[in-house]
Design a protein around this motif. Structure first.
Motif, PDB file in Angstrom:
ATOM      1  N   SER A 108      17.870  37.977  10.876  1.00 17.20           N
ATOM      2  CA  SER A 108      18.776  38.521  11.887  1.00 17.20           C
ATOM      3  C   SER A 108      18.969  37.607  13.094  1.00 17.20           C
ATOM      4  O   SER A 108      19.507  38.042  14.114  1.00 17.20           O
ATOM      5  N   PHE A 109      18.559  36.354  12.990  1.00 19.39           N
ATOM      6  CA  PHE A 109      18.781  35.411  14.089  1.00 19.39           C
ATOM      7  C   PHE A 109      18.778  33.985  13.571  1.00 19.39           C
ATOM      8  O   PHE A 109      17.986  33.646  12.684  1.00 19.39           O
ATOM      9  N   CYS A 149      29.358  33.109  12.224  1.00 20.60           N
ATOM     10  CA  CYS A 149      27.961  33.509  12.028  1.00 20.60           C
ATOM     11  C   CYS A 149      27.756  34.117  10.642  1.00 20.60           C
ATOM     12  O   CYS A 149      26.820  33.752   9.916  1.00 20.60           O
ATOM     13  N   ALA A 150      28.609  35.063  10.269  1.00 22.87           N
ATOM     14  CA  ALA A 150      28.462  35.741   8.980  1.00 22.87           C
ATOM     15  C   ALA A 150      28.638  34.767   7.816  1.00 22.87           C
ATOM     16  O   ALA A 150      27.919  34.848   6.807  1.00 22.87           O
ATOM     17  N   GLY A 162      26.595  40.068   4.639  1.00 22.53           N
ATOM     18  CA  GLY A 162      27.094  41.424   4.687  1.00 22.53           C
ATOM     19  C   GLY A 162      26.648  42.192   5.917  1.00 22.53           C
ATOM     20  O   GLY A 162      27.176  43.271   6.202  1.00 22.53           O
ATOM     21  N   LYS A 163      25.693  41.652   6.652  1.00 21.19           N
ATOM     22  CA  LYS A 163      25.258  42.298   7.891  1.00 21.19           C
ATOM     23  C   LYS A 163      26.331  42.102   8.970  1.00 21.19           C
ATOM     24  O   LYS A 163      27.202  41.252   8.847  1.00 21.19           O
ATOM     25  N   PHE A 363      23.157  36.632  16.083  1.00 20.73           N
ATOM     26  CA  PHE A 363      22.263  37.778  15.957  1.00 20.73           C
ATOM     27  C   PHE A 363      22.897  38.810  15.031  1.00 20.73           C
ATOM     28  O   PHE A 363      24.109  39.049  15.096  1.00 20.73           O
ATOM     29  N   ALA A 364      22.116  39.444  14.196  1.00 20.89           N
ATOM     30  CA  ALA A 364      22.586  40.580  13.415  1.00 20.89           C
ATOM     31  C   ALA A 364      22.267  41.859  14.179  1.00 20.89           C
ATOM     32  O   ALA A 364      21.224  41.971  14.836  1.00 20.89           O
ATOM     33  N   LEU A 365      23.175  42.844  14.113  1.00 17.54           N
ATOM     34  CA  LEU A 365      22.987  44.075  14.857  1.00 17.54           C
ATOM     35  C   LEU A 365      21.747  44.836  14.408  1.00 17.54           C
ATOM     36  O   LEU A 365      21.094  45.524  15.189  1.00 17.54           O
ATOM     37  N   THR A 366      21.413  44.731  13.114  1.00 19.96           N
ATOM     38  CA  THR A 366      20.196  45.354  12.599  1.00 19.96           C
ATOM     39  C   THR A 366      19.482  44.356  11.704  1.00 19.96           C
ATOM     40  O   THR A 366      20.127  43.565  11.015  1.00 19.96           O
ATOM     41  N   PRO A 367      18.146  44.365  11.716  1.00 23.52           N
ATOM     42  CA  PRO A 367      17.406  43.412  10.877  1.00 23.52           C
ATOM     43  C   PRO A 367      17.486  43.811   9.415  1.00 23.52           C
ATOM     44  O   PRO A 367      17.992  44.885   9.081  1.00 23.52           O
TER      45      PRO A 367
END
Length: 367
Positions: A108-109, A149-150, A162-163, A363-367
């Motif tokens: 997630s980072f 980022c994605a 997909g995050k 950063f991803a909103l959720t890990p």
């Protein structure tokens, strides 16, 4: 000729009189339980430590070496056919997978690597301050950076794209015309790098020069999308000067100034009207008092102490250790400078003139 086997009679007799403790048929001891939570059974056919379960609990199995796990229902589970750590599940709790280390569950980072930005931009100089990446309209710079980022996350670890990824960038105006602060874009945490190492549990830990609870292995050298410390992205080559990361942000995670975002990440001509982007340091600079300041508000050659992006040259308010807000770059044009040359160069109006290539944090909103 008569053959005598009398020496074997005594051991045989003793064996028959001894109580039976257990029976094994696969070359290893096993504990067996038919069902219910936390029930496990252990077996091995050809090396490695393996376990299996028919239902419930945490279970694992292996056919040929390596530590691997599998489960048909419930629990956290994973599987592998030959070495490596990979995971899969048909039902139950979220599970993880990785082709070469790390897990999608935690990833997630990361810091965008030079190689990735060169590939996606189609230029050896990278994107510069224009991060629209095909997006148009209001807020295009932020949306494009998020898409970058994605895309990079997916290339590094299939499935991770997909995050919901967000670039750590502030802007004067988002899609709704209101100010955007980077710290408000990235979720609540926790955040981990590609190899599962903790960056921060929450925003409070992020709001320090270096994230206060970060894994010691990455706290002073944030890793790129492959989990490699970015100060030395090619382990076969020496370290490079590449710590300047675009943020447009102050040390509270908020917009630094109206001229610190390359026109909200849509400009790259290098004209002075585009301003000078604010950058943070993915690894802290410390010159031991030689030529550069090491704390906020200090002065040094070519580094004025005035706020925002004003002053006699690039620099602005300076804190060489802060990952969010360290100094002002010279300009918004694409450009790379990986050699130590003493800071942003007023005559080289690029995002990389002070030691970098226009990279940024994801950063991803959720890990």
């Amino acid at each position: 000729m008569t053959r005598t086997y009398r020496p074997l009679l005594l051991p045989l007799t003793l064996a028959l009189l001894s109580p039976v403790v257990g029976v094994g048929c696969s070359g290893s001891d096993s504990d067996v339980s038919g069902s219910g939570d936390n029930s496990t059974s252990t077996s091995s056919s050809s090396g490695g430590n393996t376990t299996s379960s028919s239902s419930g609990g945490n279970s694992s199995s292996s056919s040929s070496g390596g530590n691997t796990t599998s489960s048909s229902s419930g629990g956290n589970s994973s599987s592998s056919s030959s070495g490596g750590n990979t995971t899969s599940s048909s039902s139950g709790d979220p599970t993880t997978s990785s082709g070469s280390g790390g897990t999608t569950e935690k990833f997630s980072f990361f810091v965008t690597s030079l190689v990735a930005l060169q590939e996606l931009s189609g230029s050896q100089d990278g994107f510069g301050g224009d991060l629209r990446f095909g997006e148009t309209g209001a807020g295009a710079g932020l949306r494009g950076a998020d898409k970058i980022c994605a895309t990079i996350a997916e290339k590094s670890m299939p499935g991770a794209g997909g995050k919901q990824w967000r670039a750590f960038l502030s802007a004067v105006a988002g899609e709704d015309g209101k100010q955007v602060n980077a710290i408000d874009r990235i979720g609540e945490g926790p955040w981990y790098d590609r190899l599962g190492r903790l960056l921060a549990n929450n925003k409070e830990e992020l709001l320090n020069d270096r994230p206060s609870a970060a894994d010691p292995a990455i706290i002073d050298d944030f890793p790129n999308e492959d989990g490699v410390p970015n100060h030395q992205p090619d382990p076969s080559q020496p370290e490079v000067d590449n710590h300047d990361m675009l943020t447009g942000t102050n040390d509270k995670g908020q917009l630094y100034s109206a001229t610190a975002t390359c026109k909200d990440w849509t400009a790259k001509s290098g004209d002075t009207s585009e301003g000078r982007p604010r950058v943070g340091h993915s690894w802290p600079r410390n010159f031991g008092g030689g030529g550069f300041p090491t704390g906020g508000g200090s002065t040094g050659a070519g580094f004025p102490t005035g706020g925002g992006s004003t002053g006699a040259g690039p620099g602005g308010n300076i804190n060489m250790a802060n990952w969010m807000s360290s100094l002002d770059e010279a300009g918004c044009a694409p450009g790379i400078n990986l050699l130590e040359q003493g800071g942003p160069l007023p005559g080289t109006v690029t995002v990389g003139s002070g030691g970098g290539y226009g990279g940024f944090y994801c950063f991803a909103l959720t890990p």
